[in-house]
Scaffold this motif. Structure first.
Motif, short mmCIF file in Angstrom:
data_model
loop_
_atom_site.label_atom_id
_atom_site.label_comp_id
_atom_site.label_asym_id
_atom_site.label_seq_id
_atom_site.Cartn_x
_atom_site.Cartn_y
_atom_site.Cartn_z
N GLU A 98 0.86 -1.19 0.00
CA GLU A 98 0.00 0.00 0.00
C GLU A 98 0.89 1.23 0.00
O GLU A 98 1.96 1.24 0.62
CB GLU A 98 -0.92 0.00 1.24
N PHE A 99 0.43 2.25 -0.70
CA PHE A 99 1.18 3.50 -0.80
C PHE A 99 0.32 4.64 -0.26
O PHE A 99 -0.90 4.56 -0.24
CB PHE A 99 1.57 3.78 -2.25
N GLY A 100 1.01 5.70 0.17
CA GLY A 100 0.30 6.88 0.65
C GLY A 100 1.01 8.11 0.16
O GLY A 100 2.11 8.05 -0.40
N THR A 101 0.36 9.27 0.38
CA THR A 101 1.00 10.54 0.02
C THR A 101 1.28 11.33 1.28
O THR A 101 0.45 11.39 2.20
CB THR A 101 0.12 11.37 -0.93
N LEU A 102 2.46 11.97 1.31
CA LEU A 102 2.81 12.91 2.37
C LEU A 102 2.08 14.23 2.08
O LEU A 102 1.52 14.41 0.99
CB LEU A 102 4.32 13.16 2.38
N ALA A 103 2.13 15.15 3.04
CA ALA A 103 1.45 16.45 2.86
C ALA A 103 1.91 17.15 1.58
O ALA A 103 1.11 17.84 0.92
CB ALA A 103 1.69 17.33 4.09
N ASP A 104 3.19 16.96 1.18
CA ASP A 104 3.69 17.63 -0.04
C ASP A 104 3.41 16.84 -1.32
O ASP A 104 3.88 17.20 -2.40
CB ASP A 104 5.20 17.91 0.11
N VAL A 122 4.80 10.35 -3.00
CA VAL A 122 4.26 8.99 -2.83
C VAL A 122 5.29 8.15 -2.06
O VAL A 122 6.46 8.09 -2.46
CB VAL A 122 3.97 8.33 -4.20
N VAL A 123 4.86 7.54 -0.96
CA VAL A 123 5.76 6.69 -0.17
C VAL A 123 5.10 5.34 0.09
O VAL A 123 3.87 5.23 0.15
CB VAL A 123 6.17 7.35 1.18
N LEU A 124 5.95 4.34 0.29
CA LEU A 124 5.47 3.01 0.68
C LEU A 124 4.97 3.08 2.12
O LEU A 124 5.67 3.61 3.00
CB LEU A 124 6.63 2.00 0.57
N ALA A 125 3.77 2.55 2.37
CA ALA A 125 3.20 2.58 3.72
C ALA A 125 2.84 1.15 4.13
O ALA A 125 3.39 0.18 3.59
CB ALA A 125 1.98 3.49 3.73
N ASP A 126 1.98 1.01 5.12
CA ASP A 126 1.50 -0.29 5.58
C ASP A 126 2.67 -1.17 6.05
O ASP A 126 3.54 -0.69 6.78
CB ASP A 126 0.68 -0.95 4.46
N GLU A 127 2.67 -2.45 5.67
CA GLU A 127 3.64 -3.40 6.21
C GLU A 127 4.09 -4.37 5.14
O GLU A 127 3.45 -4.50 4.09
CB GLU A 127 3.00 -4.18 7.36
N ILE A 128 5.19 -5.06 5.43
CA ILE A 128 5.62 -6.20 4.62
C ILE A 128 5.87 -7.31 5.62
O ILE A 128 6.78 -7.20 6.46
CB ILE A 128 6.90 -5.88 3.80
N SER A 129 5.06 -8.35 5.58
CA SER A 129 5.09 -9.36 6.65
C SER A 129 4.45 -10.65 6.14
O SER A 129 3.89 -10.67 5.04
CB SER A 129 4.28 -8.83 7.84
N PRO A 130 4.47 -11.69 6.95
CA PRO A 130 3.78 -12.93 6.52
C PRO A 130 2.26 -12.76 6.39
O PRO A 130 1.60 -13.63 5.81
CB PRO A 130 4.11 -13.93 7.64
N ASP A 131 1.70 -11.64 6.89
CA ASP A 131 0.28 -11.36 6.64
C ASP A 131 0.06 -10.88 5.21
O ASP A 131 -1.05 -11.02 4.69
CB ASP A 131 -0.22 -10.23 7.57
N THR A 132 1.08 -10.28 4.60
CA THR A 132 0.87 -9.59 3.32
C THR A 132 1.72 -10.17 2.19
O THR A 132 1.69 -9.64 1.08
CB THR A 132 1.19 -8.09 3.46
N CYS A 133 2.47 -11.20 2.49
CA CYS A 133 3.31 -11.85 1.47
C CYS A 133 3.05 -13.35 1.51
O CYS A 133 2.67 -13.90 2.54
CB CYS A 133 4.80 -11.69 1.77
N ARG A 134 3.32 -14.03 0.39
CA ARG A 134 3.43 -15.49 0.45
C ARG A 134 4.91 -15.84 0.41
O ARG A 134 5.63 -15.41 -0.50
CB ARG A 134 2.69 -16.15 -0.73
N PHE A 135 5.31 -16.61 1.42
CA PHE A 135 6.69 -17.06 1.55
C PHE A 135 6.70 -18.58 1.54
O PHE A 135 6.00 -19.20 2.36
CB PHE A 135 7.27 -16.61 2.90
N TRP A 136 7.48 -19.19 0.65
CA TRP A 136 7.63 -20.65 0.65
C TRP A 136 9.09 -20.99 0.93
O TRP A 136 10.00 -20.34 0.37
CB TRP A 136 7.23 -21.25 -0.71
N ASP A 137 9.29 -22.00 1.74
CA ASP A 137 10.66 -22.46 1.98
C ASP A 137 11.29 -22.87 0.65
O ASP A 137 10.67 -23.61 -0.13
CB ASP A 137 10.66 -23.63 2.97
N ALA A 138 12.51 -22.41 0.40
CA ALA A 138 13.14 -22.63 -0.90
C ALA A 138 13.42 -24.11 -1.17
O ALA A 138 13.44 -24.54 -2.32
CB ALA A 138 14.44 -21.83 -1.00
N GLN A 139 13.64 -24.88 -0.10
CA GLN A 139 13.97 -26.30 -0.28
C GLN A 139 12.70 -27.15 -0.39
O GLN A 139 12.61 -28.04 -1.23
CB GLN A 139 14.78 -26.82 0.92
N THR A 140 11.75 -26.89 0.51
CA THR A 140 10.61 -27.81 0.68
C THR A 140 9.30 -27.27 0.12
O THR A 140 8.31 -28.00 0.07
CB THR A 140 10.39 -28.09 2.18
#
Ligand code: UDP
Length: 240
Positions: free
Chosen positions: A181-187, A190-208
């Motif tokens: 998610e992106f947002g705008t500052l007062a000026d 455009v900046v990256l906002a919100d989060e980057i986490s296991p709630d918002t990404c799919r992560f699979w173990d590279a081996q298994t």
């Protein structure tokens, strides 16, 4: 520096956002609450708030250093971070490397199919509508973002992609897809906002190919807390 919480500005499914004495800054508090299927499935994931706060606080400064402006300022406590106040652009940006989830269903592409180039998708951020898929014309026509903002968002999303894929690969994790998610500052920046986490990404173990993200909760796979804790360990580990 500390920032004491003022008025609650916004409460979402996984976070609360508070005003501070400085109108240009907010405090974000990460919760243990988990929801899936547009809020139909609800539970608490023990330690999730602290893990997602820590993962985001670890990645955002590195993204900033890689040329992606973010809202992150500093970690305040295990579950809180100080951020720059933004107005969220109501367009969720999904970047996919491997078919999964709604993409697999919509297009009948087997989960795990590698995509020959990253796919950027846009959804309207609306819980009431279940975040429907849109295109950039829709976002412009309905006044959610300008064409200039959307081209900047795409450029930044692909910069995040270019940083994260090798970052996770060096820690034994395949980055399948993620939502930004992106947002705008007062000026207007455009900046990256919100989060980057296991709630918002799919992560699979590279081996298994074991899933190490919120799909463990969505699909009742068990081991949810352990997977989140393992992702924090890998994110904060040196590259190998
Ligand atoms: N995602 C998210 N919030 C949403 C929808 C999706 O963070 O409201 C993330 C999700 O965790 C996954 C990616 O975006 O990493 C793509 O999700 P998808 O469209 O496949 O939706 P899902 O299958 O989760 O409904």
């Amino acid at each position: 520096m500390t920032a004491s919480r003022g008025e609650l500005k916004y409460e979402g499914k996984a976070k609360r956002v508070y005003a501070t004495a400085n109108p240009a800054e907010y405090v974000v508090e990460y919760k243990d609450d988990a929801t899936a299927f547009n809020g139909v499935k609800k539970a608490q994931i023990g330690g999730k708030g602290a893990i997602n706060n820590a993962i985001t606080a670890h990645l955002f400064p590195q993204l900033e250093a890689a040329g992606v402006p973010t809202h992150f300022i500093e970690l305040l406590s295990p579950t809180e971070q100080r951020v720059r106040a933004v107005t969220i652009i109501p367009v969720e940006v999904i970047v996919r490397n491997v078919a999964a989830g709604s993409f697999s269903k919509r297009l009948s592409v087997e989960e795990g199919t590698e995509l020959s180039r990253p796919v950027v998708e846009y959804c309207y951020k609306s819980d009431a509508l279940g975040d429907p898929l849109i295109n950039t014309d829709t976002a412009v026509a309905l006044g959610w973002a300008t064409p200039e903002q959307l081209s900047r968002i795409r450029e930044l999303a692909l910069s995040v992609q270019a940083f994260l894929v090798p970052y996770f690969a060096a820690r034994g994790v395949k980055l399948i897809d993620f939502k930004l998610e992106f947002g705008t500052l007062a000026d207007g920046t455009v900046v990256l906002a919100d989060e980057i986490s296991p709630d918002t990404c799919r992560f699979w173990d590279a081996q298994t190919n074991e899933k190490m993200d919120k799909d463990r909760f969505r699909r009742d796979l068990g081991g949810v807390e352990d997977a989140y804790a393992e992702m924090l360990r890998r994110v904060t580990a040196p590259a190998s």
